[in-house]
Scaffold this active site. Structure first.
Site, mmCIF file in Angstrom:
data_model
loop_
_atom_site.group_PDB
_atom_site.id
_atom_site.type_symbol
_atom_site.label_atom_id
_atom_site.label_comp_id
_atom_site.label_asym_id
_atom_site.label_seq_id
_atom_site.Cartn_x
_atom_site.Cartn_y
_atom_site.Cartn_z
ATOM 1 N N GLU A 20 -13.631 1.054 -5.059
ATOM 2 C CA GLU A 20 -12.919 2.104 -4.319
ATOM 3 C C GLU A 20 -13.713 3.401 -4.160
ATOM 4 O OE1 GLU A 20 -10.653 1.453 -2.492
ATOM 5 O OE2 GLU A 20 -9.811 -0.403 -3.289
ATOM 6 N N TYR A 47 -11.043 6.237 -6.711
ATOM 7 C CA TYR A 47 -11.385 6.599 -5.334
ATOM 8 C C TYR A 47 -12.140 7.926 -5.287
ATOM 9 C CZ TYR A 47 -7.844 3.191 -3.815
ATOM 10 O OH TYR A 47 -7.125 2.053 -3.601
ATOM 11 N N GLU A 68 -7.876 -4.709 2.279
ATOM 12 C CA GLU A 68 -9.094 -5.154 2.955
ATOM 13 C C GLU A 68 -9.336 -6.657 2.933
ATOM 14 O OE1 GLU A 68 -8.806 -3.328 0.141
ATOM 15 O OE2 GLU A 68 -10.247 -3.967 -1.378
ATOM 16 N N HIS A 98 -11.581 3.132 6.114
ATOM 17 C CA HIS A 98 -11.621 2.728 4.705
ATOM 18 C C HIS A 98 -11.611 1.204 4.560
ATOM 19 C CE1 HIS A 98 -11.010 3.165 0.381
ATOM 20 N NE2 HIS A 98 -10.160 2.158 0.496
ATOM 21 N N GLU A 99 -10.638 0.560 5.197
ATOM 22 C CA GLU A 99 -10.539 -0.905 5.044
ATOM 23 C C GLU A 99 -11.772 -1.588 5.632
ATOM 24 O OE1 GLU A 99 -8.446 -1.477 2.951
ATOM 25 O OE2 GLU A 99 -7.182 0.284 3.213
ATOM 26 N N HIS A 120 -14.700 -1.528 3.279
ATOM 27 C CA HIS A 120 -14.609 -2.532 2.209
ATOM 28 C C HIS A 120 -15.346 -3.825 2.578
ATOM 29 C CE1 HIS A 120 -12.222 -1.094 -1.108
ATOM 30 N NE2 HIS A 120 -11.227 -0.695 -0.346
ATOM 31 N N ASP A 129 -2.673 -2.957 -12.825
ATOM 32 C CA ASP A 129 -1.841 -2.254 -11.830
ATOM 33 C C ASP A 129 -1.922 -0.743 -12.021
ATOM 34 O OD1 ASP A 129 -0.901 -4.351 -10.317
ATOM 35 O OD2 ASP A 129 0.974 -4.596 -11.428
#
Ligand SMILES: [Zn+2]
Length: 633
Positions: free
Chosen positions: A339, A403, A292, A316-317, A320, A395
């Protein structure tokens, strides 16, 4: 120190490492060495030159910092494999030193700030530096890895790889406005997380200079660069699509609804603040479905399906732009604030576009993902919590928990306070109040409690929802209208006894009239019922042609191959290898490689295949899959 092969280069890869809470790297953020509590970056001018031949980004950064603590003698920035040429303040050289390198978190850069500078109102710092060819944020694609015949560069900074691209306060708690000049070979186009300048790019010999400005402060994980042989096409008042020539028309056809989605999202969450919402389609090695970056969302070209199969990722993006990019998680332990909210929001957008039942089925799909992830992380309970309480490698937070558990929590809260008609206005107020800030979970909790009467929320078990691993304490009730035909069909398959040798009671038309989301759920339900057996799965393929069908639905192909692996369908192994070698998205790859690893007879071949092909994958993908295959890095 171990090395893995990556392209023509060697990278030092990160090992698993967890440190206790007292071992936060800095005072502000568990995974950043920086000291924004002393000096806070407010403005940045970037000059980048892109050198494809040597795979190096060289840069000159001009930072402006607010001086918060006049007693502080050092400015500390995060770096990773960065070569510093010069650091100065108003032209005067400054002393600096690079600390010891940590495999996960990189190297602190300590810059000595002279007394006289600390008494100024603001501090100006210029840094001349170069990235390393092994930079974990950048992927240098050879022409054969692109759709055309030119090289391609793209970045992926989230969560903590910004520091390998430029020295910075690499924490989502710091947001900085910036301007940028990017110098690239004349035939290529440059993009970054900002509004492109209205002026045409300037030619300078065999180079071209692109200019950008981002007036809204953004954190380092949202900074990006992409350079390639890109075409562009304006598709709406906010949006231009960028892609290589070979795919741009298909991208335009599939993503032409973006303006309509922006309109819906603005009604839900308030004004779109970022001026432009451009879309860039990347080569197949791109490790994510989407990312995003403000003003320019990145998308995997796998999402171009010919039937708008990537619209959920687009929603979704886009979502954001409010959750994450305006209201940001303060550090990666609160990743669900980015998320979970965005997943909840993208389903709202899809629900407004295709109807509430669509949102309900998407939520059911999400619940399956949550179960799957909770199961996978049962030996790593810290990562299966909504709020991670220890210092972990950020990470590792890139899994389904933030999410889907986050989104399920918000759905539950929405129901608890009285439904969308009261929860949506609350969300708009929440965004209005916290936009341009970075916050923690407790701030959301306090905001919600102060907005609604406390007795309405008295049964919410915040402690378990936020700090316990595994499945939530409450199971959400979703409408099953779109799900029912799917579960009926799957139930019939489950109960069918092939040995009866009577006529097969299934036909191709069973799937007629089903929407993409239902086909997606069909594969998910087959997955949920467990082992169907090889013979039935072969029959399903024979009747419905799933190998072909799943090509056109983003994210479902990996699940289909998982099923093939589960029933040990040997003939599909070459297809699975072909798929994992072409696919760059680590989320999908993780599923298929996990299945191949579980299959003892195939395990060795899968590892060999991965080792031979990982040079074409990006750093984060190699890291994630190495973990799945239990490979040392
Ligand atoms: Zn996201």
């Amino acid at each position: 120190m171990l090395h893995i092969h990556f392209g023509n280069n060697y990278v030092v890869a990160a090992a698993e490492e967890s440190v206790s809470k007292e071992d936060w790297l800095g005072k502000t953020d568990p995974s950043s060495y920086s000291n924004p509590e002393d000096f806070l970056a407010t403005q940045l001018h970037i000059k980048w030159e892109v050198d494809f031949e040597n795979k190096i980004l060289s840069g000159v950064l001009s930072y402006e910092f607010d001086i918060i603590n006049k007693e502080a003698t050092y400015l500390i920035l995060d770096t990773r494999d960065i070569e510093i040429n010069k650091i100065a303040s108003n032209g005067k050289g400054l002393l600096y030193k690079l600390g010891e390198k940590n495999k996960i978190f990189g190297t602190p850069l300590k810059i000595e700030i002279p007394n006289e500078s600390r008494n100024e109102k603001a501090l100006t710092i210029e840094i001349e530096y170069k990235t390393d060819p092994n930079c974990s944020a950048l992927a240098w694609m050879e022409p054969h890895q692109t759709s055309g015949n030119k090289p391609f560069l793209f970045s992926q900074n989230q969560p903590i790889h910004g520091r390998s691209m430029y020295p910075c306060q690499d924490t989502p708690s710091v947001k900085t406005a910036f301007t940028a000049e990017i110098i690239v070979p004349k035939e290529l186009v440059a993009l970054t997380s900002a509004v492109p300048s209205q002026d045409a790019p300037k030619e300078a010999g065999d180079k071209r200079v692109y200019k950008f400005e981002q007036k809204i402060p953004i954190p380092s994980y949202l900074m990006c660069i992409a350079v390639g042989d890109l075409q562009s096409k304006k598709i709406g008042s906010h949006s231009t699509i960028y892609a290589e020539q070979e795919i741009i028309e298909k991208a335009v056809a599939d993503f032409s609804d973006v303006e309509q989605l922006i309109e819906i999202a603005e009604k839900l969450f308030g004004k779109y603040e970022w001026e432009v919402y451009n879309l860039l389609f990347l080569p197949r090695a791109y490790p994510m479905s989407g990312m995003e970056h403000p003003c320019i969302s990145f998308f995997s070209q796998e999402l171009i399906t010919g039937n708008k199969g990537g619209i959920d990722v687009l929603a979704h993006e886009l979502a954001h732009s409010w959750f994450g990019n305006l209201v940001t998680n303060r550090d990666w332990n609160h990743f669900w604030m980015n998320e979970g909210f965005t997943r909840f929001a993208d389903r709202k957008i899809l629900g407004r576009t295709y109807g509430e039942e669509y949102r309900q089925l998407e939520s059911i799909f999400g619940w399956s993902v949550l179960k799957y992830e909770a199961e996978n992380l049962r030996n790593e309970p810290e990562l299966a919590k909504l709020v991670v309480d220890k210092v972990v490698d950020p990470d590792r937070c890139l899994n389904g928990i933030p999410y889907e558990k986050g989104s399920a929590f918000l759905y539950y809260l929405e129901q608890t306070v009285g439904g969308a008609s009261v929860f949506e206005p609350f969300l708009r107020e929440y965004i209005k109040k916290y936009r341009h800030q970075s916050i923690e979970s407790h701030q959301f909790k306090e905001e919600l409690i102060s907005h609604f009467a406390p007795e309405i929320l008295r049964n919410v078990d915040w402690e378990i929802w936020l700090h316990s691993p595994g499945m939530p304490p409450v199971t959400n009730n979703y409408s099953r209208t779109l799900l029912d035909p799917i579960t009926k069909l799957v139930k019939r398959w489950k109960e069918w006894v092939p040995e009866d040798r009577t006529e097969v009671p299934f036909k191709k038309e069973d799937l007629d009239g089903l929407r993409n989301i239902q086909l997606k759920q069909f594969v998910q339900e087959l997955f949920n019922v467990g082992d169907l057996g090889l013979e039935k799965l072969k029959k399903i393929e024979e009747i419905y042609g799933m190998h072909e069908r799943t090509r056109n639905i983003a994210d479902i192909r990996a699940r289909w191959f998982q099923l093939c692996g589960k029933v040990r369908w040997l003939e599909t192994v070459p297809l699975m290898f072909e798929y994992v070698n072409a696919e760059g998205r680590f989320g999908a790859l993780k599923r298929v490689y996990r299945e191949l690893y579980e299959w003892e007879e195939i395990r060795e071949a899968a590892i060999k295949n991965f080792n031979e092909n990982k040079k074409y994958k990006m750093f984060v993908t190699v890291k994630v899959i190495s973990k799945v295959l239990r490979l040392e890095l």
